[in-house]
Design a protein around this motif. Sequence first.
Motif, PDB file in Angstrom:
ATOM      1  N   GLU A   1       7.858  -3.855   8.157  1.00  0.00           N
ATOM      2  CA  GLU A   1       6.728  -4.436   7.962  1.00  0.00           C
ATOM      3  C   GLU A   1       6.231  -4.764   9.215  1.00  0.00           C
ATOM      4  O   GLU A   1       4.720  -4.306   9.792  1.00  0.00           O
TER       5      GLU A   1
ATOM      6  N   TYR B   1       2.363  -1.131  -3.687  1.00  0.00           N
ATOM      7  CA  TYR B   1       1.291  -1.042  -5.157  1.00  0.00           C
ATOM      8  C   TYR B   1       2.399  -0.330  -5.334  1.00  0.00           C
ATOM      9  O   TYR B   1       2.425  -0.384  -6.774  1.00  0.00           O
ATOM     10  N   LEU B   2       3.105   0.553  -4.940  1.00  0.00           N
ATOM     11  CA  LEU B   2       3.597   1.532  -6.046  1.00  0.00           C
ATOM     12  C   LEU B   2       5.166   0.535  -6.536  1.00  0.00           C
ATOM     13  O   LEU B   2       5.456   1.410  -8.416  1.00  0.00           O
TER      14      LEU B   2
ATOM     15  N   TRP C   1      13.157  14.359  16.722  1.00  0.00           N
ATOM     16  CA  TRP C   1      13.271  12.358  16.736  1.00  0.00           C
ATOM     17  C   TRP C   1      13.909  12.331  18.021  1.00  0.00           C
ATOM     18  O   TRP C   1      13.949  11.562  18.442  1.00  0.00           O
TER      19      TRP C   1
ATOM     20  N   ASN D   1       5.351  -1.320  11.042  1.00  0.00           N
ATOM     21  CA  ASN D   1       3.806  -0.536   9.752  1.00  0.00           C
ATOM     22  C   ASN D   1       3.630  -1.263   8.661  1.00  0.00           C
ATOM     23  O   ASN D   1       4.257  -0.661   7.269  1.00  0.00           O
ATOM     24  N   PRO D   2       2.790  -2.584   8.474  1.00  0.00           N
ATOM     25  CA  PRO D   2       2.120  -3.074   7.625  1.00  0.00           C
ATOM     26  C   PRO D   2       1.855  -2.129   5.993  1.00  0.00           C
ATOM     27  O   PRO D   2       2.032  -2.115   5.430  1.00  0.00           O
ATOM     28  N   GLN D   3       1.219  -2.214   6.338  1.00  0.00           N
ATOM     29  CA  GLN D   3       0.478  -0.687   6.094  1.00  0.00           C
ATOM     30  C   GLN D   3       0.918  -0.106   4.974  1.00  0.00           C
ATOM     31  O   GLN D   3       0.747   0.288   3.730  1.00  0.00           O
ATOM     32  N   ARG D   4       2.426   0.552   5.418  1.00  0.00           N
ATOM     33  CA  ARG D   4       2.920   1.542   4.476  1.00  0.00           C
ATOM     34  C   ARG D   4       4.198   0.706   3.141  1.00  0.00           C
ATOM     35  O   ARG D   4       4.390   0.690   2.332  1.00  0.00           O
TER      36      ARG D   4
ATOM     37  N   LEU E   1      12.232   6.756  13.920  1.00  0.00           N
ATOM     38  CA  LEU E   1      12.345   6.754  12.055  1.00  0.00           C
ATOM     39  C   LEU E   1      11.662   6.805  11.325  1.00  0.00           C
ATOM     40  O   LEU E   1      11.891   6.606   9.862  1.00  0.00           O
TER      41      LEU E   1
ATOM     42  N   HIS F   1       8.576   6.141   9.944  1.00  0.00           N
ATOM     43  CA  HIS F   1       7.951   7.028   9.075  1.00  0.00           C
ATOM     44  C   HIS F   1       8.542   7.702   8.428  1.00  0.00           C
ATOM     45  O   HIS F   1       8.515   7.224   7.125  1.00  0.00           O
ATOM     46  N   PRO F   2       9.894   8.262   8.577  1.00  0.00           N
ATOM     47  CA  PRO F   2      10.640   8.954   8.275  1.00  0.00           C
ATOM     48  C   PRO F   2      11.448   8.194   6.617  1.00  0.00           C
ATOM     49  O   PRO F   2      11.316   8.188   5.415  1.00  0.00           O
TER      50      PRO F   2
ATOM     51  N   TYR G   1      -6.086   7.062  -5.861  1.00  0.00           N
ATOM     52  CA  TYR G   1      -4.522   5.905  -5.826  1.00  0.00           C
ATOM     53  C   TYR G   1      -5.382   4.860  -6.403  1.00  0.00           C
ATOM     54  O   TYR G   1      -5.373   4.313  -7.713  1.00  0.00           O
ATOM     55  N   ARG G   2      -5.845   4.265  -5.951  1.00  0.00           N
ATOM     56  CA  ARG G   2      -6.256   3.103  -6.676  1.00  0.00           C
ATOM     57  C   ARG G   2      -7.976   2.995  -6.955  1.00  0.00           C
ATOM     58  O   ARG G   2      -8.400   3.003  -5.142  1.00  0.00           O
TER      59      ARG G   2
ATOM     60  N   VAL H   1      -7.203  -1.419   3.788  1.00  0.00           N
ATOM     61  CA  VAL H   1      -6.962  -0.165   3.727  1.00  0.00           C
ATOM     62  C   VAL H   1      -7.660   0.457   2.737  1.00  0.00           C
ATOM     63  O   VAL H   1      -6.885   2.104   2.839  1.00  0.00           O
TER      64      VAL H   1
ATOM     65  N   LEU I   1       9.747   5.287  -0.100  1.00  0.00           N
ATOM     66  CA  LEU I   1       8.616   6.044  -0.467  1.00  0.00           C
ATOM     67  C   LEU I   1       8.807   6.697  -1.912  1.00  0.00           C
ATOM     68  O   LEU I   1       8.202   7.031  -3.500  1.00  0.00           O
TER      69      LEU I   1
ATOM     70  N   ASP J   1       8.762   7.367   4.805  1.00  0.00           N
ATOM     71  CA  ASP J   1       9.114   8.737   3.030  1.00  0.00           C
ATOM     72  C   ASP J   1       9.811   8.322   2.224  1.00  0.00           C
ATOM     73  O   ASP J   1       9.964   8.760   1.406  1.00  0.00           O
TER      74      ASP J   1
ATOM     75  N   ASP K   1       2.934  14.265   2.199  1.00  0.00           N
ATOM     76  CA  ASP K   1       4.477  14.789   1.439  1.00  0.00           C
ATOM     77  C   ASP K   1       3.618  16.308   1.131  1.00  0.00           C
ATOM     78  O   ASP K   1       4.824  17.350   1.977  1.00  0.00           O
TER      79      ASP K   1
ATOM     80  N   ARG L   1      -4.969  -7.629   3.126  1.00  0.00           N
ATOM     81  CA  ARG L   1      -4.958  -6.297   3.629  1.00  0.00           C
ATOM     82  C   ARG L   1      -5.883  -5.029   2.135  1.00  0.00           C
ATOM     83  O   ARG L   1      -5.936  -3.786   3.200  1.00  0.00           O
TER      84      ARG L   1
ATOM     85  N   ALA M   1       1.810   8.846  -0.701  1.00  0.00           N
ATOM     86  CA  ALA M   1       2.968   9.397  -0.271  1.00  0.00           C
ATOM     87  C   ALA M   1       2.982  11.072  -0.317  1.00  0.00           C
ATOM     88  O   ALA M   1       3.794  11.883   0.122  1.00  0.00           O
TER      89      ALA M   1
ATOM     90  N   LYS N   1      -6.116   6.910   0.273  1.00  0.00           N
ATOM     91  CA  LYS N   1      -5.491   5.684  -0.536  1.00  0.00           C
ATOM     92  C   LYS N   1      -6.612   5.630  -1.849  1.00  0.00           C
ATOM     93  O   LYS N   1      -6.071   5.771  -2.998  1.00  0.00           O
TER      94      LYS N   1
ATOM     95  N   ARG O   1       6.670  12.658  12.307  1.00  0.00           N
ATOM     96  CA  ARG O   1       7.987  13.060  11.932  1.00  0.00           C
ATOM     97  C   ARG O   1       8.065  14.291  12.043  1.00  0.00           C
ATOM     98  O   ARG O   1       9.128  14.453  11.800  1.00  0.00           O
TER      99      ARG O   1
ATOM    100  N   ASP P   1       2.467  -1.702   2.269  1.00  0.00           N
ATOM    101  CA  ASP P   1       1.928  -2.439   1.076  1.00  0.00           C
ATOM    102  C   ASP P   1       2.398  -1.377  -0.466  1.00  0.00           C
ATOM    103  O   ASP P   1       2.711  -1.348  -0.776  1.00  0.00           O
ATOM    104  N   GLU P   2       1.699  -0.410   0.838  1.00  0.00           N
ATOM    105  CA  GLU P   2       1.576   1.112   0.045  1.00  0.00           C
ATOM    106  C   GLU P   2       2.768   1.510  -1.194  1.00  0.00           C
ATOM    107  O   GLU P   2       2.623   1.726  -2.576  1.00  0.00           O
TER     108      GLU P   2
END
Lengths: 331, 221
Positions: free
Chosen positions: B162, B174-175, A145, B165-168, B124, B126-127, A22-23, A13, B133, B130, A111, A9, A107, A19, A141, B170-171
């Motif tokens: 995951e 990577y880090l 909430w 939201n699997p994409q995040r 919650l 995304h927070p 970054y990549r 992405v 990350l 965040d 942010d 994936r 991110a 992104k 966000r 992955d993100e």
Amino acid sequence: MSQQHRYRRREDVQHDTNKQEYRTNGPARWSNSRKRGVDGSLRSDDATSHSPDEKQHHRDNRDQDHHRDQYYHSDNRHAKKAKRGGLVASHDAPTPSFTTPESEGPASRRDRRREADREMDRDGEMVRDGETDTDGETDTRDRDWARQVESTELRRDAQRYRRRILAPEYTQRERKNSSGSSDSRESPVPTAGEMETDEAVLFRRQKQINYGKNTLAYDQYSKEVPKHTREQGVHPKTPNKFKKYSRRSWDQQIKLWKVKLHAGWDPAPKKDGEEKDGEEDGEQLGLEDIMDIEEDSQNSTGSSNGLPVLLEDDDYMGTPVKMKKTEPDMA
Amino acid sequence: MENSKDDLKIQSFDLETQKLLKTALKDPASVNLEKVSNIIIDQSLKDQVFSKEAGRICFAIVQAESKQNNGSVFRRNLLNRLQQVFTEREKLRKSSRQEWVCYVTFICNVFDYLKVNNMPMVALVHPVYDCLLRLSQPDALLNEDEVDCLVLQLHRIGEQLERINPQRMDELFYLLRDGFLLQDGLTSMARLLLLEILEFRAGGWVLSNTAQKYYYSELAD
């Protein structure tokens, strides 16, 4: 056992522009200096002319194999704590071309942008419905909430209700129920198309219902008179929040419902010397009692959300087209 | 039906507060739920042990209130405060890393336990990401307590996150890979923790037997 397909994936992405910076495109350049075969020997670039996907797989596999080699042959395996220093030394130094972690990741950039947006809101409410952010993901966000969670619940309520009213027996039963209740609506339970769906409205109505149900009177009532023995007109019925009513009509229904509850089942005397012994006392409820009820004195949590039920200023909007009478019959 | 009081970890509080919490569980409408939620949150930010399980008592109170009168005062206030702190998290991290770590632990714990319609609270997701990350950023990886917090949360809620939201995820990974491979100044412990979590996720949020043996059992020499 590794989930290799997951990493494919990565290519998808990369469409995300955030992104991109970054990549680098394709496999990370650091791997150029460090490719090793399963046996740990260095591999030249030529040996790995695979498609990007496969390169990905190989790199992942190689990572695990490489590290595994290191560990299995190390004498320090039992030293779980601070004796792993030797490990780093065995890696090649990173090539200068590699995108270091210090660079902005997606991110952190997001942010920062959000922080800037939020500067304005810090003093006030978190609720911001009109998001200027183009990225749909970051919206949630910033939105309240608590409100989001309540919306989820409301939506499920509505779904459940919709499923119920589409059942034929239920609709038939509803048709019989027209006279005697404070519900002025002569039409049966609405079809799915005529349901009230505005979340703000549903939410407010549910809150009003909660205030009414969170009373000793209602407690007493529901214990005394099980649902199947309730007769319309005689027993107070909770207004149906999914039906379309005008604001005034709804508020009036709620008021009357609560009055009925207190009149018939209020265990504690409202005033000194006044005994509640049945429905006849309904007439004796003075204006003060009704005001009392409306001011939510029954809500004993002492919480900060004790808004007067009728004073919300959001919608005294025009009545929807399918409305009939706006003034209910006095029961 | 009720968690045993041990599960809820109310021993972290003084006796008077314990009484209040017990009442909140039995008869939520009779207490000031806003006050109760503030007490719990404040304690979570101070007490690392409590923050790891505070989600339980929160869920218990939410359920009790909902059952009693369909109310959501407690939950609303809890989420509002969590959100407030979230918007100021960078400041929090600078002023007290201990509190920041406690906050992340707490919000992840709330995510884990406070289900709505048997699903995690989408608000919650995304927070939480965040926060995790942020913990994966280079400066944070230098601190063992932040790395420790990060891997603990991933162990507990990584799979759920995951799935949503699997994409995040992955993100984030990577880090973590970059950090593990390139970050100067990581402690060996930090590297060990990172490696384990990398393997853990790669194995589908389960550690293979060999890895389990490697990381979690002492070998006789």
